[in-house]
Design a protein around this motif. Structure first.
Motif, PDB file in Angstrom:
ATOM      1  N   ASP A  14      -5.518 -48.668 -23.699  1.00 15.74           N
ATOM      2  CA  ASP A  14      -4.910 -49.837 -24.340  1.00 15.74           C
ATOM      3  C   ASP A  14      -3.607 -50.126 -23.611  1.00 15.74           C
ATOM      4  O   ASP A  14      -3.257 -49.470 -22.625  1.00 15.74           O
ATOM      5  CB  ASP A  14      -4.698 -49.612 -25.840  1.00 15.74           C
ATOM      6  N   MET A  15      -2.845 -51.119 -24.089  1.00 22.69           N
ATOM      7  CA  MET A  15      -1.655 -51.552 -23.382  1.00 22.69           C
ATOM      8  C   MET A  15      -0.588 -50.464 -23.316  1.00 22.69           C
ATOM      9  O   MET A  15       0.088 -50.293 -22.299  1.00 22.69           O
ATOM     10  CB  MET A  15      -1.083 -52.812 -24.031  1.00 22.69           C
ATOM     11  N   PHE A  45      -9.355 -53.854 -24.252  1.00 22.49           N
ATOM     12  CA  PHE A  45      -8.520 -55.030 -24.056  1.00 22.49           C
ATOM     13  C   PHE A  45      -9.286 -56.312 -24.391  1.00 22.49           C
ATOM     14  O   PHE A  45     -10.392 -56.525 -23.897  1.00 22.49           O
ATOM     15  CB  PHE A  45      -8.060 -55.099 -22.588  1.00 22.49           C
ATOM     16  N   THR A  46      -8.672 -57.165 -25.211  1.00 19.49           N
ATOM     17  CA  THR A  46      -9.200 -58.502 -25.418  1.00 19.49           C
ATOM     18  C   THR A  46      -8.971 -59.311 -24.137  1.00 19.49           C
ATOM     19  O   THR A  46      -8.192 -58.905 -23.269  1.00 19.49           O
ATOM     20  CB  THR A  46      -8.483 -59.205 -26.573  1.00 19.49           C
ATOM     21  N   GLU A  48      -7.181 -61.908 -23.654  1.00 24.40           N
ATOM     22  CA  GLU A  48      -5.764 -62.233 -23.522  1.00 24.40           C
ATOM     23  C   GLU A  48      -4.957 -61.002 -23.096  1.00 24.40           C
ATOM     24  O   GLU A  48      -4.057 -61.087 -22.247  1.00 24.40           O
ATOM     25  CB  GLU A  48      -5.219 -62.778 -24.843  1.00 24.40           C
ATOM     26  N   GLU A  49      -5.282 -59.847 -23.683  1.00 25.55           N
ATOM     27  CA  GLU A  49      -4.586 -58.613 -23.304  1.00 25.55           C
ATOM     28  C   GLU A  49      -4.886 -58.234 -21.866  1.00 25.55           C
ATOM     29  O   GLU A  49      -4.012 -57.732 -21.143  1.00 25.55           O
ATOM     30  CB  GLU A  49      -4.996 -57.474 -24.240  1.00 25.55           C
ATOM     31  N   ARG A  52      -2.686 -60.176 -19.546  1.00 28.93           N
ATOM     32  CA  ARG A  52      -1.330 -59.607 -19.559  1.00 28.93           C
ATOM     33  C   ARG A  52      -1.283 -58.305 -18.781  1.00 28.93           C
ATOM     34  O   ARG A  52      -0.316 -58.023 -18.057  1.00 28.93           O
ATOM     35  CB  ARG A  52      -0.864 -59.381 -20.994  1.00 28.93           C
ATOM     36  N   ALA A  53      -2.318 -57.500 -18.913  1.00 26.18           N
ATOM     37  CA  ALA A  53      -2.368 -56.226 -18.200  1.00 26.18           C
ATOM     38  C   ALA A  53      -2.386 -56.439 -16.692  1.00 26.18           C
ATOM     39  O   ALA A  53      -1.677 -55.754 -15.941  1.00 26.18           O
ATOM     40  CB  ALA A  53      -3.595 -55.432 -18.642  1.00 26.18           C
TER      41      ALA A  53
END
Length: 406
Positions: A14-15, A45-46, A48-49, A52-53
């Motif tokens: 995850d983030m 991760f979605t 959108e995530e 960002r990643a």
């Protein structure tokens, strides 16, 4: 001085775990979206995530590899073009796959993304590696069951532009390259679709059909009854040999493990690779770090022969607990932190962080966010202040010795 550059590939479930892996020295991270990956119990991760990643990693010069290594059914394969197109659009560096159909779709719908062949494809010889390369693979992730000599031969007999990746640390499967049906059979959770219940870790006994409830122990040998329990892999003492065998990437297992695990194991192997590149021995302090994370009894995998099994129990060894994370720190060591687990004035802790050698910390005073004195910090995620022995970068961690082995 060794001139061959090798990639350190770290897990990012995850983030938070991604940020830790990047901060502690990963050259690349591997992660999954909410579908098509082999770890359904990681945060994942979605869309959108994921964007960002990728943005965060690329700003730090870190590559992003996305797993699509399940064997998709008809309804899933119909959804893959849209997902692969999205991966291409957001700038993902590589997609990890195991299915020849996914391979073809990735070439069509993600033409700017490298294609890496998953360890799920069970690549154990140079002909298979060459065949995948002929189909367009940029990299193959070798099966865990290979010896170092076999890897050397694969390197010698494959095109030099085909990259080789292999696992260096983490959990190992009792089955061949993770192709296990036991979880599905016993629990309905399919290991090949990211939902393994790890029945290989169960304690088994023998029961005779006409004597229900009467159990007899099952012994592999005199040591115990966990007859399928595999050891964890740890090769930190052999990084230079892995590099000399011709590997292009060392992979750390653990997308379903904690942010603390991601930080510590990445940092330890970062120092091991840097020492090997410089032709220097590994400082024992970094070797010791892999003993500070949750793990089962270690082996060197199959690189130097059979890894053996630990049949006394299947428990994790957990001797350390993270208590707080550094948010910011002044040059004189006054740090602002967030709390994970309670502790008090007078406690003995240890500070670890990106580029920092572990060092002891005696808690002499605590303050809340507004500067009021505290005797103890106990509310999870509360913000507080503490004096550290040196300036610690953000995402440094405070930990303490604690026997958490279940």
């Amino acid at each position: 001085m060794r001139e061959k550059k090798i990639e350190l590939l770290a897990p990012a479930g995850d983030m938070e775990r991604l940020e830790m892996a990047v901060a502690y020295g990963a050259d690349a991270v591997y992660l999954a979206g909410t579908a098509f990956g082999m770890r359904s119990f990681a945060g994942n991760f979605t869309p959108e995530e994921l964007k960002r990643a990728v943005d965060l990693c690329h700003k730090k010069g870190v590559r992003v590899h996305v797993t699509c290594n399940t064997m998709p059914r008809n309804d899933e394969v119909a959804r893959l073009p849209e997902w692969l197109t999205y991966l291409d659009q957001v700038g993902v560096d590589a997609v990890i796959l195991a299915d020849v159909g996914v391979m073809a779709l990735a070439g069509k719908y993600a033409p700017h993304v490298q294609r890496h062949i998953s360890t799920q494809a069970s690549i154990v010889n140079y002909e298979t590696a060459r065949a995948w390369h002929d189909l367009g693979a940029d990299r193959v992730i070798l099966a865990r069951e290979l010896s170092l000599d076999e890897i050397r031969e694969i390197r010698a007999k494959t095109p030099p532009e085909l990259e080789l990746e292999a696992f260096a640390h983490g959990a190992m499967c009792v089955s061949y390259s993770g192709r296990c049906l036991l979880s599905n059979y016993m629990t309905g959770r399919d290991s090949n679709r990211g939902a393994c219940a790890q029945p290989c870790r169960y304690q088994y006994a023998l029961m005779e059909e006409k004597r229900p409830g009467e159990y007899f122990p099952v012994y592999e040998d005199e040591k115990g009854t966990y007859i399928m329990n595999s050891r964890d892999m740890c090769t930190i003492d052999h990084v230079a040999q892995l590099m000399d065998a011709g590997l292009d990437s060392l992979k750390l297992e653990g997308r379903a493990k904690s942010a603390y695990y991601a930080a510590i194991v990445t940092g330890a192997y970062r120092h091991a690779i840097d020492a090997a590149l410089a032709g220097q021995p590994l400082d024992p302090v970094w070797r010791d770090e892999v003993e500070h994370i949750s793990h089962r009894h270690y082996s060197t995998g199959f690189y130097f022969g059979q890894p053996g099994q630990f049949t006394e129990d299947s428990r994790y060894i957990r001797d350390w607990q993270i208590v707080a994370k550094v948010r910011s720190c002044t040059p004189d060591g006054r740090a602002v932190l967030t709390l994970n687990n309670k502790f008090s004035v007078g406690d003995q802790l240890e500070l670890v962080g990106p580029g920092l050698r572990p060092c002891p910390v005696t808690v002499k005073a605590l303050w809340d966010e507004d500067g009021e004195r505290l005797d103890q910090v106990r509310k999870p995620q509360m913000v507080f202040q503490l004096d550290l022995p040196c300036q610690a970068p953000p995402l440094s961690l405070l930990r303490r010795r604690a026997d958490l082995t279940p």
